[in-house]
Design a protein around this motif. Structure first.
Motif, PDB file in Angstrom:
ATOM      1  N   SER A   1       8.337  -2.553   9.332  1.00 40.29           N
ATOM      2  CA  SER A   1       8.392  -1.626  10.455  1.00 40.29           C
ATOM      3  C   SER A   1       8.539  -0.214   9.924  1.00 40.29           C
ATOM      4  O   SER A   1       9.415   0.068   9.112  1.00 40.29           O
ATOM      5  CB  SER A   1       9.599  -1.999  11.337  1.00 40.29           C
ATOM      6  OG  SER A   1       9.801  -1.026  12.321  1.00 40.29           O
ATOM      7  N   ASN A   2       7.664   0.680  10.377  1.00 43.93           N
ATOM      8  CA  ASN A   2       7.761   2.100  10.011  1.00 43.93           C
ATOM      9  C   ASN A   2       7.866   2.335   8.513  1.00 43.93           C
ATOM     10  O   ASN A   2       8.705   3.106   8.053  1.00 43.93           O
ATOM     11  CB  ASN A   2       8.979   2.744  10.690  1.00 43.93           C
ATOM     12  CG  ASN A   2       8.872   2.708  12.188  1.00 43.93           C
ATOM     13  OD1 ASN A   2       7.810   3.011  12.741  1.00 43.93           O
ATOM     14  ND2 ASN A   2       9.940   2.318  12.842  1.00 43.93           N
TER      15      ASN A   2
ATOM     16  N   THR B   1       0.875  -1.189   0.000  1.00 47.45           N
ATOM     17  CA  THR B   1       0.000   0.000   0.000  1.00 47.45           C
ATOM     18  C   THR B   1       0.901   1.225   0.000  1.00 47.45           C
ATOM     19  O   THR B   1       1.640   1.443   0.976  1.00 47.45           O
ATOM     20  CB  THR B   1      -0.882   0.021   1.266  1.00 47.45           C
ATOM     21  OG1 THR B   1      -1.507  -1.253   1.413  1.00 47.45           O
ATOM     22  CG2 THR B   1      -1.922   1.117   1.193  1.00 47.45           C
ATOM     23  N   PRO B   2       0.900   2.031  -1.060  1.00 51.17           N
ATOM     24  CA  PRO B   2       1.842   3.160  -1.152  1.00 51.17           C
ATOM     25  C   PRO B   2       1.786   4.117   0.050  1.00 51.17           C
ATOM     26  O   PRO B   2       2.803   4.642   0.472  1.00 51.17           O
ATOM     27  CB  PRO B   2       1.419   3.874  -2.442  1.00 51.17           C
ATOM     28  CG  PRO B   2       0.819   2.799  -3.274  1.00 51.17           C
ATOM     29  CD  PRO B   2       0.129   1.881  -2.308  1.00 51.17           C
ATOM     30  N   SER B   3       0.604   4.271   0.649  1.00 53.20           N
ATOM     31  CA  SER B   3       0.505   5.203   1.786  1.00 53.20           C
ATOM     32  C   SER B   3       1.142   4.610   3.041  1.00 53.20           C
ATOM     33  O   SER B   3       1.486   5.311   3.984  1.00 53.20           O
ATOM     34  CB  SER B   3      -0.959   5.534   2.069  1.00 53.20           C
ATOM     35  OG  SER B   3      -1.665   4.334   2.310  1.00 53.20           O
TER      36      SER B   3
ATOM     37  N   SER C   1       6.034   1.881  -6.547  1.00 52.84           N
ATOM     38  CA  SER C   1       5.973   2.918  -5.511  1.00 52.84           C
ATOM     39  C   SER C   1       7.080   2.774  -4.469  1.00 52.84           C
ATOM     40  O   SER C   1       7.272   3.653  -3.627  1.00 52.84           O
ATOM     41  CB  SER C   1       4.623   2.854  -4.808  1.00 52.84           C
ATOM     42  OG  SER C   1       4.450   1.579  -4.217  1.00 52.84           O
ATOM     43  N   LEU C   2       7.825   1.674  -4.484  1.00 52.61           N
ATOM     44  CA  LEU C   2       8.794   1.419  -3.421  1.00 52.61           C
ATOM     45  C   LEU C   2      10.213   1.880  -3.768  1.00 52.61           C
ATOM     46  O   LEU C   2      10.695   1.639  -4.863  1.00 52.61           O
ATOM     47  CB  LEU C   2       8.861  -0.090  -3.113  1.00 52.61           C
ATOM     48  CG  LEU C   2       7.687  -0.713  -2.374  1.00 52.61           C
ATOM     49  CD1 LEU C   2       7.920  -2.203  -2.180  1.00 52.61           C
ATOM     50  CD2 LEU C   2       7.458  -0.049  -1.029  1.00 52.61           C
ATOM     51  N   ASP C   3      10.882   2.522  -2.769  1.00 53.65           N
ATOM     52  CA  ASP C   3      12.331   2.734  -2.870  1.00 53.65           C
ATOM     53  C   ASP C   3      12.981   1.374  -2.606  1.00 53.65           C
ATOM     54  O   ASP C   3      12.383   0.501  -1.980  1.00 53.65           O
ATOM     55  CB  ASP C   3      12.815   3.733  -1.811  1.00 53.65           C
ATOM     56  CG  ASP C   3      12.280   5.131  -2.037  1.00 53.65           C
ATOM     57  OD1 ASP C   3      12.199   5.902  -1.057  1.00 53.65           O
ATOM     58  OD2 ASP C   3      11.934   5.449  -3.200  1.00 53.65           O
ATOM     59  N   LEU C   4      14.225   1.239  -3.049  1.00 55.47           N
ATOM     60  CA  LEU C   4      14.899  -0.056  -2.925  1.00 55.47           C
ATOM     61  C   LEU C   4      16.221   0.073  -2.187  1.00 55.47           C
ATOM     62  O   LEU C   4      17.018   0.968  -2.469  1.00 55.47           O
ATOM     63  CB  LEU C   4      15.156  -0.628  -4.333  1.00 55.47           C
ATOM     64  CG  LEU C   4      15.999  -1.907  -4.430  1.00 55.47           C
ATOM     65  CD1 LEU C   4      15.282  -3.081  -3.776  1.00 55.47           C
ATOM     66  CD2 LEU C   4      16.326  -2.225  -5.880  1.00 55.47           C
ATOM     67  N   GLY C   5      16.459  -0.822  -1.237  1.00 54.59           N
ATOM     68  CA  GLY C   5      17.754  -0.892  -0.556  1.00 54.59           C
ATOM     69  C   GLY C   5      18.242  -2.326  -0.598  1.00 54.59           C
ATOM     70  O   GLY C   5      17.479  -3.245  -0.318  1.00 54.59           O
ATOM     71  N   VAL C   6      19.503  -2.537  -0.980  1.00 50.20           N
ATOM     72  CA  VAL C   6      20.043  -3.895  -1.065  1.00 50.20           C
ATOM     73  C   VAL C   6      21.375  -3.932  -0.346  1.00 50.20           C
ATOM     74  O   VAL C   6      22.210  -3.050  -0.536  1.00 50.20           O
ATOM     75  CB  VAL C   6      20.280  -4.309  -2.547  1.00 50.20           C
ATOM     76  CG1 VAL C   6      20.815  -5.730  -2.627  1.00 50.20           C
ATOM     77  CG2 VAL C   6      19.018  -4.166  -3.375  1.00 50.20           C
ATOM     78  N   ARG C   7      21.581  -4.969   0.471  1.00 44.52           N
ATOM     79  CA  ARG C   7      22.878  -5.143   1.122  1.00 44.52           C
ATOM     80  C   ARG C   7      23.277  -6.597   0.978  1.00 44.52           C
ATOM     81  O   ARG C   7      22.548  -7.492   1.390  1.00 44.52           O
ATOM     82  CB  ARG C   7      22.819  -4.736   2.585  1.00 44.52           C
ATOM     83  CG  ARG C   7      24.193  -4.454   3.186  1.00 44.52           C
ATOM     84  CD  ARG C   7      24.169  -4.502   4.693  1.00 44.52           C
ATOM     85  NE  ARG C   7      24.058  -5.848   5.182  1.00 44.52           N
ATOM     86  CZ  ARG C   7      25.081  -6.702   5.322  1.00 44.52           C
ATOM     87  NH1 ARG C   7      26.301  -6.344   4.984  1.00 44.52           N
ATOM     88  NH2 ARG C   7      24.896  -7.911   5.781  1.00 44.52           N
TER      89      ARG C   7
END
Lengths: 308, 118
Positions: A208-209, A164-166, A231-237
């Protein structure tokens, strides 16, 4: 008050030493620190007369040590106490021995030359003379004698999540060893399909958050296909492995300690690139100078960044 | 002290360093207005005895960073000026972020603890 005079003299001597060590701070700040410490010592001594000023000063610690804590907290250089000649020569001896040890290590390392070899044609990264071998084309990773990508697959896990983008703003994936391929999904569902080798230690999707986290640990490595909504930003580690990201329109952050990143920009999106490879190679990307450029950050320890 | 005990004590010291600032801000927010000696007493009551030489430099830094506000007040009878600390708006925001991070960390740890018990 007269019986307290010697103790008050101790306090004033202490504060004088403290002030001397705080000369790198401003006059007003120094005055505040001295006033506060004086106030603390007198207050604490009043509350516990058995301790007295001397007891409180002992509990506080040497003024040079207290001063250095103030300076270190503020990012200032601590003051050094003067060293005796024995300490000085012991230090020289230690530093010399350490220097010889460093030279010996460098000689040993040079036996593993080249330290890192990047073969762009073969799409391969070889580190420490082959101790770590990442073959991007074959999708194989070898560390020492262990092949993390063998033909034998041990298991599979998958999952989906409605986004859900919101409520959800970012997807983060954290993996020790393996290969990830990330592309946009055609709907509002986040989905992943992973094959793993060896023992699956942990695989956890949590939230979370506004951040959806996928954490994966598998002793033999993991090979994942991930689809994320637009709609999502992406983080990869990733500790060791290859990451392939294509056509993501939102901000991207990729961190790989050892391995390879292939990034295919979405054709109509303007990106602002911030890319660093500590040891390895990086292809050039066209960074937008516009304020509205989508931020993209790549951090590779040892390896390469290629354009998809 | 045995090696195992020394190791445990060292770990406890390291981990306390990590959350001392968080607990300190929680105490100051709860008390709204408090001075150094009182903070030390509160921390001791919470099972987090802290050295004065550790606390005051941290308070100094947090004030310089705008996380805390401070005001000097002199108590008439004794005449010792005391520096009272309170949270700034910026400090409250930082505390909220610390709270989120701490909660997230606790959830991860609890997950691992559950798995270890399986």
């Amino acid at each position: 008050m007269s019986e307290k005079n010697p103790q008050n003299q101790d306090l004033e001597n202490y504060l004088a030493r403290l002030e001397k060590c705080l000369m790198s701070t401003s006059v007003s700040e120094r005055a505040e620190i001295i006033t506060e410490i004086r106030s603390h010592v007198l207050d604490a001594a009043d509350r516990d007369p058995t301790q007295g000023v001397r007891g409180v000063l002992a509990s506080l610690g040497e003024p040079e040590v207290v001063a250095n804590r103030y300076l270190l907290e503020r990012g200032l250089k601590p003051s050094k106490p003067p060293k005796g000649p024995v300490v000085k020569w012991l230090t020289i001896g230690f530093v010399s021995t350490f220097g010889i040890a460093v030279v010996a290590v460098l000689i040993l390392l040079s036996m593993f030359t080249p330290l890192i070899k990047v073969d762009e044609k073969a799409n391969r990264v070889v580190i420490l003379g082959g101790v770590i071998d990442i073959d991007g084309d074959a999708g194989k990773i070898r560390i020492g004698d262990t092949n993390l990508h063998s033909d034998k697959e041990k298991g599979k896990f998958e999952g989906t999540k409605k986004i859900t983008p919101s409520k959800h703003r970012e997807f983060r994936i954290d993996m020790e060893v393996g290969k990830i391929k990330i592309a946009p999904s055609i709907d509002d569902r986040l989905s992943f399909e992973c094959n793993y080798r060896g023992k699956l230690a942990d695989h956890d999707l949590s939230e979370s958050n506004g951040v959806v986290d996928l954490h994966i640990e598998a002793s033999g490595g993991v090979d994942c296909n991930v689809k994320i909504p637009e709609s999502l930003d992406l983080g990869v580690r990733v500790e060791t492995g290859t990451v392939n990201v294509s056509d993501i329109k939102r901000s991207v952050s990729v961190e790989i300690e050892t391995g390879e990143l292939t990034f295919k920009p979405e054709t109509k999106t303007k990106y602002k690139y911030d890319a660093t490879v500590r040891t390895g190679t990086i292809e050039s990307f066209d960074s937008s100078s516009s304020q509205n450029g989508v931020p993209v950050q790549f951090r590779i320890g040892v390896g390469k960044i290629s354009k998809g | 002290m045995s090696i195992e005990l020394a190791r445990t004590e060292n770990w406890k010291t390291q981990i306390r360093k990590g959350y001392l600032e968080f607990v300190l801000l929680l105490v100051i927010r709860y008390e709204e207005r408090i001075y150094g000696l009182e903070i030390l007493e509160k921390l001791k009551d919470l099972g987090l005895p802290t050295k004065e030489g550790t606390l005051y430099p941290i308070l100094n830094r947090l004030t310089a960073d705008g996380v805390l506000a401070s005001v000097w007040e002199t108590e008439g009878a004794k005449g010792h000026p005391r520096k009272f600390y309170s949270m700034t708006k910026s400090g409250l925001k930082l505390l909220e972020q610390m709270d989120e991070e701490f909660s997230s960390m606790m959830r991860s740890v609890q997950r691992l603890q559950r798995k270890n018990k399986e």
